[in-house]
Each structure stands twice: as C-alpha cells, then as structure tokens.
Design a protein around this motif. Structure first.
Motif, mmCIF file in Angstrom:
data_model
loop_
_atom_site.group_PDB
_atom_site.id
_atom_site.type_symbol
_atom_site.label_atom_id
_atom_site.label_comp_id
_atom_site.label_asym_id
_atom_site.label_seq_id
_atom_site.Cartn_x
_atom_site.Cartn_y
_atom_site.Cartn_z
ATOM 1 N N LYS A 52 69.533 71.006 -102.234
ATOM 2 C CA LYS A 52 70.195 70.518 -103.443
ATOM 3 C C LYS A 52 71.677 70.269 -103.181
ATOM 4 C CE LYS A 52 71.206 71.885 -108.178
ATOM 5 N NZ LYS A 52 71.125 72.952 -109.160
ATOM 6 N N ASN A 53 72.333 71.225 -102.502
ATOM 7 C CA ASN A 53 73.749 71.065 -102.187
ATOM 8 C C ASN A 53 73.982 69.875 -101.270
ATOM 9 O OD1 ASN A 53 74.365 73.275 -103.733
ATOM 10 N ND2 ASN A 53 74.388 74.688 -101.998
ATOM 11 N N GLN A 54 73.079 69.680 -100.316
ATOM 12 C CA GLN A 54 73.216 68.554 -99.399
ATOM 13 C C GLN A 54 73.075 67.232 -100.158
ATOM 14 O OE1 GLN A 54 70.304 68.437 -96.282
ATOM 15 N NE2 GLN A 54 71.583 67.181 -94.967
ATOM 16 N N ARG A 55 72.200 67.187 -101.139
ATOM 17 C CA ARG A 55 72.037 65.978 -101.955
ATOM 18 C C ARG A 55 73.322 65.691 -102.728
ATOM 19 N NH1 ARG A 55 67.754 67.360 -105.190
ATOM 20 N NH2 ARG A 55 66.422 67.120 -103.405
ATOM 21 N N TYR A 56 73.946 66.737 -103.267
ATOM 22 C CA TYR A 56 75.214 66.554 -103.976
ATOM 23 C C TYR A 56 76.308 66.039 -103.042
ATOM 24 C CZ TYR A 56 73.677 68.738 -108.309
ATOM 25 O OH TYR A 56 73.042 69.019 -109.487
ATOM 26 N N VAL A 57 76.329 66.543 -101.816
ATOM 27 C CA VAL A 57 77.332 66.076 -100.853
ATOM 28 C C VAL A 57 77.154 64.587 -100.589
ATOM 29 C CG1 VAL A 57 78.072 66.241 -98.438
ATOM 30 C CG2 VAL A 57 77.708 68.297 -99.769
ATOM 31 N N TRP A 58 75.934 64.123 -100.444
ATOM 32 C CA TRP A 58 75.700 62.690 -100.214
ATOM 33 C C TRP A 58 76.151 61.865 -101.415
ATOM 34 C CZ3 TRP A 58 75.396 60.577 -95.769
ATOM 35 C CH2 TRP A 58 74.812 61.244 -94.692
ATOM 36 N N TRP A 59 75.895 62.362 -102.635
ATOM 37 C CA TRP A 59 76.345 61.634 -103.827
ATOM 38 C C TRP A 59 77.862 61.578 -103.892
ATOM 39 C CZ3 TRP A 59 74.011 58.245 -106.616
ATOM 40 C CH2 TRP A 59 72.624 58.278 -106.746
ATOM 41 N N TYR A 60 78.541 62.688 -103.592
ATOM 42 C CA TYR A 60 80.007 62.685 -103.593
ATOM 43 C C TYR A 60 80.537 61.714 -102.553
ATOM 44 C CZ TYR A 60 79.898 66.856 -106.531
ATOM 45 O OH TYR A 60 79.683 67.741 -107.542
ATOM 46 N N LEU A 61 79.925 61.685 -101.371
ATOM 47 C CA LEU A 61 80.345 60.756 -100.329
ATOM 48 C C LEU A 61 80.142 59.311 -100.778
ATOM 49 C CD1 LEU A 61 81.319 60.310 -97.419
ATOM 50 C CD2 LEU A 61 78.928 60.376 -96.715
ATOM 51 N N ALA A 62 79.025 59.035 -101.422
ATOM 52 C CA ALA A 62 78.759 57.672 -101.901
ATOM 53 C C ALA A 62 79.788 57.246 -102.946
ATOM 54 C CB ALA A 62 77.346 57.589 -102.483
ATOM 55 N N TYR A 63 80.081 58.120 -103.912
ATOM 56 C CA TYR A 63 81.092 57.789 -104.919
ATOM 57 C C TYR A 63 82.465 57.599 -104.284
ATOM 58 C CZ TYR A 63 78.072 58.587 -108.929
ATOM 59 O OH TYR A 63 77.083 58.493 -109.865
ATOM 60 N N PHE A 64 82.815 58.441 -103.319
ATOM 61 C CA PHE A 64 84.104 58.335 -102.656
ATOM 62 C C PHE A 64 84.230 56.999 -101.929
ATOM 63 C CE2 PHE A 64 86.596 59.099 -98.743
ATOM 64 C CZ PHE A 64 87.828 59.328 -99.328
ATOM 65 N N LEU A 65 83.201 56.630 -101.153
ATOM 66 C CA LEU A 65 83.253 55.368 -100.419
ATOM 67 C C LEU A 65 83.271 54.173 -101.376
ATOM 68 C CD1 LEU A 65 80.825 56.183 -97.483
ATOM 69 C CD2 LEU A 65 83.321 56.066 -97.435
#
Length: 64
Positions: free
Chosen positions: A33-46
């Motif tokens: 779950k945490n890893q999924r959140y990290v990918w979403w944060y990275l996507a929003y950041f990019l």
C-alpha cells in the motif's frame, strides 16, 4: 495421570511464532500500500513539473 489419560499439550503456544505468518502478511500488505502511494506521489510530482515547465516556456516565448 492417575486415570490413564495422557496429558495433552496445548494446541497453540502463547509465543509470538504462531502470529508470525499473519504479522508478516499484514506487513507485506502495508508495504504494498505504501509503495502504491509512493508511485502516486511521484506521478503527481512529475506531472506538476511538466505543467510548470510548459508555463515557463509559454511565458518566455510570449515575453516580448
């Protein structure tokens, strides 16, 4: 025992080893779950970086 019946060992030991598989499973689920959140944060950041870059390109090209 005096009546001839053997003393049975408890089926579950009260130690932490009986909880290990479920604790590990919970840990892996939380990590996923945490890893999924990290990918979403990275996507929003990019995505945000690209929006800022396009705005800056637009501002520079229309500066005159």
């Amino acid at each position: 025992m005096p009546d001839g019946t053997p003393l049975e060992a408890p089926t579950e030991a009260p130690d932490e080893t009986s909880n290990a598989p479920s604790a590990e499973r919970r840990h892996l689920a939380a990590e996923k779950k945490n890893q999924r959140y990290v990918w979403w944060y990275l996507a929003y950041f990019l995505f945000g970086i690209h929006i800022v870059a396009f705005v800056m390109i637009y501002a520079i090209s229309h500066a005159k």
